[in-house]
Design an enzyme around this catalytic site. Sequence first.
Site, PDB file in Angstrom:
ATOM      1  N   CYS A 185       0.859  -1.328   0.016  1.00  0.00           N
ATOM      2  CA  CYS A 185       0.144  -0.188   0.064  1.00  0.00           C
ATOM      3  C   CYS A 185       0.887   1.203  -0.090  1.00  0.00           C
ATOM      4  CB  CYS A 185      -0.922   0.051   1.294  1.00  0.00           C
ATOM      5  SG  CYS A 185      -1.647  -1.667   1.601  1.00  0.00           S
ATOM      6  N   CYS A 236       1.672   3.773  -2.935  1.00  0.00           N
ATOM      7  CA  CYS A 236       0.560   4.629  -3.651  1.00  0.00           C
ATOM      8  C   CYS A 236       0.124   5.538  -2.529  1.00  0.00           C
ATOM      9  CB  CYS A 236      -0.667   3.958  -4.122  1.00  0.00           C
ATOM     10  SG  CYS A 236      -0.405   3.046  -5.706  1.00  0.00           S
ATOM     11  N   HIS A 237      -0.007   5.060  -1.323  1.00  0.00           N
ATOM     12  CA  HIS A 237      -0.707   5.934  -0.155  1.00  0.00           C
ATOM     13  C   HIS A 237       0.106   6.675   0.501  1.00  0.00           C
ATOM     14  CE1 HIS A 237      -4.616   4.410  -1.180  1.00  0.00           C
ATOM     15  NE2 HIS A 237      -3.995   3.224  -1.394  1.00  0.00           N
ATOM     16  N   MET A 282      -7.394   1.331  -7.490  1.00  0.00           N
ATOM     17  CA  MET A 282      -7.573   0.492  -6.293  1.00  0.00           C
ATOM     18  C   MET A 282      -7.463  -0.917  -6.563  1.00  0.00           C
ATOM     19  SD  MET A 282      -6.956   0.253  -2.792  1.00  0.00           S
ATOM     20  CE  MET A 282      -7.501  -0.607  -1.618  1.00  0.00           C
ATOM     21  N   HIS A 286       7.816  11.760 -11.097  1.00  0.00           N
ATOM     22  CA  HIS A 286       8.285  10.465 -10.901  1.00  0.00           C
ATOM     23  C   HIS A 286       9.486  10.334 -11.699  1.00  0.00           C
ATOM     24  CE1 HIS A 286       7.818   6.238  -9.704  1.00  0.00           C
ATOM     25  NE2 HIS A 286       7.841   5.956 -10.825  1.00  0.00           N
ATOM     26  N   HIS A 337       4.549   7.471 -17.931  1.00  0.00           N
ATOM     27  CA  HIS A 337       5.500   6.683 -17.495  1.00  0.00           C
ATOM     28  C   HIS A 337       6.824   6.462 -18.437  1.00  0.00           C
ATOM     29  CE1 HIS A 337       7.707   3.614 -15.235  1.00  0.00           C
ATOM     30  NE2 HIS A 337       6.976   3.854 -14.265  1.00  0.00           N
TER      31      HIS A 337
END
Length: 548
Positions: A47, A50-51, A88, A327, A370
Amino acid sequence: TSPAGSYVGEYDTLGQLNLEIPGLRPEDPVITQDEYNVANQIYFQRCAGCHGVLRKGATGKALTVDITRELGYEHLQSFITYGSPAGMPNWGTSGDLSEEQIDIMARYLLLDPAVPPEWGMDKMLESWKVVVAPEDRPTEKMNDIDIDNLMSVTLRDAGQIALIDGGTYEVHSVIETGYAVHISRISASGRYLYVIGRDARVNMIDLWMDHPETVAEIKIGIEARSVETSKMEGYEDKYAIAGAYWPPQYVIMDGDTLEPLKIKSTRGYIYDEQTYHPEPRVAAILASHYRPEFIINVKETGKILLVDYTDLKNLKTTEIEAERFLHDGGLDSTRRYFITAANARNKLVVIDTKEGKLVAITDTEGLTPHPGRGANFVHPDHGPVWATSHLGDDSVALIGTDPEGQADKAWKIVETFYALGGGSLFIKTHPESENLYVDATLNPDAETSASIAVFKIPEMKAGEDPEYMTLPIGEWAGIAEGQPRVVQPEFNRDGTEVWFSVWNAKDLESAIVVVDDKTLELKKVIKDPRLITPTGKFNVYNTRADVY
Ligand code: DHE
């Protein structure tokens, strides 16, 4: 496709820490320390990408207790089980997490996040080892390896890299590196190879040794993704730099020994709203060829730092307001402009590394750009362009990179066309090549994720969707078991061959497939029991000279 997270596979660095439950309050849900350890492990594996470690949100939504308590246990439990179309993953129905694990996760999310420890100079020095001192290293190259045509291959789940000879395709050596090893970068001279693991371990390998081995190593944090070396004339091989996800910081090190010289935290204020963010992670780092500077993407606060390494005691930094969720990215063909993705914002940001300032922020039509380092080529109608593919859909976007010759097209999306499918991670070409290769690694369809789209650059026309050829790289690898994904095209030194990783599960056979760039025919399948989960590949010359 889930737009980020840990991509495929698992890793576990932060999860190896047993953190205490942060002060339970009477109204908190019941959780035992054992359950809490399980939850931490799952959270950091699945997790946090992403979070965020502190659950402040990034590619995924924020999960701080003010929000999770509002949502409540049942909502969390069902959300984790079924996922959402917004990206998600459906952890329950996919079978990745059991009902019991999801129950623990839903309770865990109602508690304050555990804060992992800091990692300052004391810890860095404790972990720092000079295995072979500079004075004990060779004074000339002691082997007959054609270093510029060597490929450093990430063996992700083995925590190793393989050095593969670009001429003979022999695996020259396999070297132990950090956990869930991520990328390699090469010093400006081509002598030293620096590798970073997700556990923030940096290995420095001397390619002049009879048998290239680690000559120095250090752990610069608890979680990390990026490493780079100084490339400005006069500073070749002088400094190395590594960026961490946790603690959010970067460290500049001596290029010969990895001695940590300067640690800088990236905690601070989000560029636009100027609210404090406790966890702005360091994403891509590149070395400027125009100034003695490192270019550092600070993800959550949306800043690009140009850090001048000429005087570490009086450090000068240019802080550029860019966009949140920076990124990866690369340089244009002149190496003057840095083009990078603010991926969760569907934008590309362009920096002029010579002038040290922001040039443009452009929307891509696709979802979640990306680029890796991207691909530079001359489009028959648009002139020089840089390309990115997208994680969230099948599109490829071209941005004009010739502000002098084609000013009206510079830093604008001049063309968007379509490749195999969503879930692309990397795109590549070479100055000697007429082909543009696009992968679709994370596509849910097995055949698509094992194939590559190839576009003929001379046949591209403005406003027309170019045709592509599909190369069945996975099939060419002839692997009997598993469902390998094909990832990251990388050229050899001369730009005559392109290499692909056929990335299978850890306990199954993987391979590297080499394709002749002129004929697009299979040239070689490299198999070796030591090639466990090969992913990224870094040709020494192309990486050090930023040729892509
Ligand atoms: Fe990467 C580059 C972060 C997952 C293979 N990856 C990068 C960069 C960043 C990054 C910030 C740019 C480094 C630079 O230029 O200094 N990667 C992350 C993540 O946060 C993420 C999404 C999730 C995670 O939990 O780690 C992630 N990355 C992966 C993978 O799963 C990949 C596909 C396989 C692997 O080996 O881990 C992967 N990342 C790569 C590769 C590059 C990369 C091969 C360099 C590409 C290049 O051509 O330069």
